[in-house]
Design an enzyme around this catalytic site. Sequence first.
Site, PDB file in Angstrom:
ATOM      1  N   ASP A  99       2.838  18.629  13.039  1.00 22.49           N
ATOM      2  CA  ASP A  99       2.171  19.059  14.091  1.00 22.49           C
ATOM      3  C   ASP A  99       3.033  19.404  15.137  1.00 22.49           C
ATOM      4  O   ASP A  99       4.264  19.295  15.298  1.00 22.49           O
ATOM      5  CB  ASP A  99       1.257  17.784  14.386  1.00 22.49           C
ATOM      6  CG  ASP A  99      -0.039  18.289  15.051  1.00 22.49           C
ATOM      7  OD1 ASP A  99      -0.853  18.845  14.619  1.00 22.49           O
ATOM      8  OD2 ASP A  99       0.018  18.579  16.463  1.00 22.49           O
ATOM      9  N   GLN A 100       2.274  20.338  16.159  1.00 19.19           N
ATOM     10  CA  GLN A 100       3.155  20.551  17.182  1.00 19.19           C
ATOM     11  C   GLN A 100       2.179  20.579  18.424  1.00 19.19           C
ATOM     12  O   GLN A 100       1.093  20.965  18.390  1.00 19.19           O
ATOM     13  CB  GLN A 100       3.533  22.141  17.026  1.00 19.19           C
ATOM     14  CG  GLN A 100       4.241  22.793  18.081  1.00 19.19           C
ATOM     15  CD  GLN A 100       4.867  24.193  17.552  1.00 19.19           C
ATOM     16  OE1 GLN A 100       3.866  25.096  17.761  1.00 19.19           O
ATOM     17  NE2 GLN A 100       6.117  24.368  17.666  1.00 19.19           N
TER      18      GLN A 100
END
Length: 213
Positions: free
Chosen positions: A90-91
């Site tokens: 994820d970011q």
Amino acid sequence: MKKVDAQLRDKATGAPPRFVLASKSAIRGDMLRAAGLAIETIPASIDERGFERRWQADNLAPDRVAEALAREKALAVSRAEPGAVVIGADQTMAMGEQRFSKVATLAQARDKLLALRGRRHELHAAYALARDGEVIASGAASARLTMRNFSDAFLDDYLDRAGKGILGSVGCYQLEGLGVTLFEAIEGDYFTILGLPLLPLLAALRERGLATA
């Protein structure tokens, strides 16, 4: 030259490990395959925004939110895929205390890029490894990016040329494409900016006997 994935062996079983990416991100899949991993893709189905709201209410730092989401994604797929080594990723994106999520339209992308213009923001990318419903490793890395003070005309041209493909990025840019023209300075790992801290992930696989040392 042999492919790296043909050399990989699970130390516990002697068989090649099965790798699953818990994401529909094409760029993450491409990065992992280029690194020699034979990746299957099974996107995780979790309430990302709901988790984000809860953790933000608890004042969890953006990099920790990214890592927590990566862990949730990896766990969700791992529970349904016994034996597989599941990679979650994820970011998140922040500018000071302001946090950003993906937008749905090019008009919203324009507003976001205007807010970022001439300023520095941070991208936080995270990975998690899970197997048989248990997280076995996770981590996060950060990068700092400073946008140019570009003109409105430049921004409109960028949006016309880049198109709706940028809506899949939390920053409304793809650094491997036209997005690079938005910036004047970048500090951090390229893979982290693309959405996956690849070097720490590969190190975690080697440490656990899931990749060649």
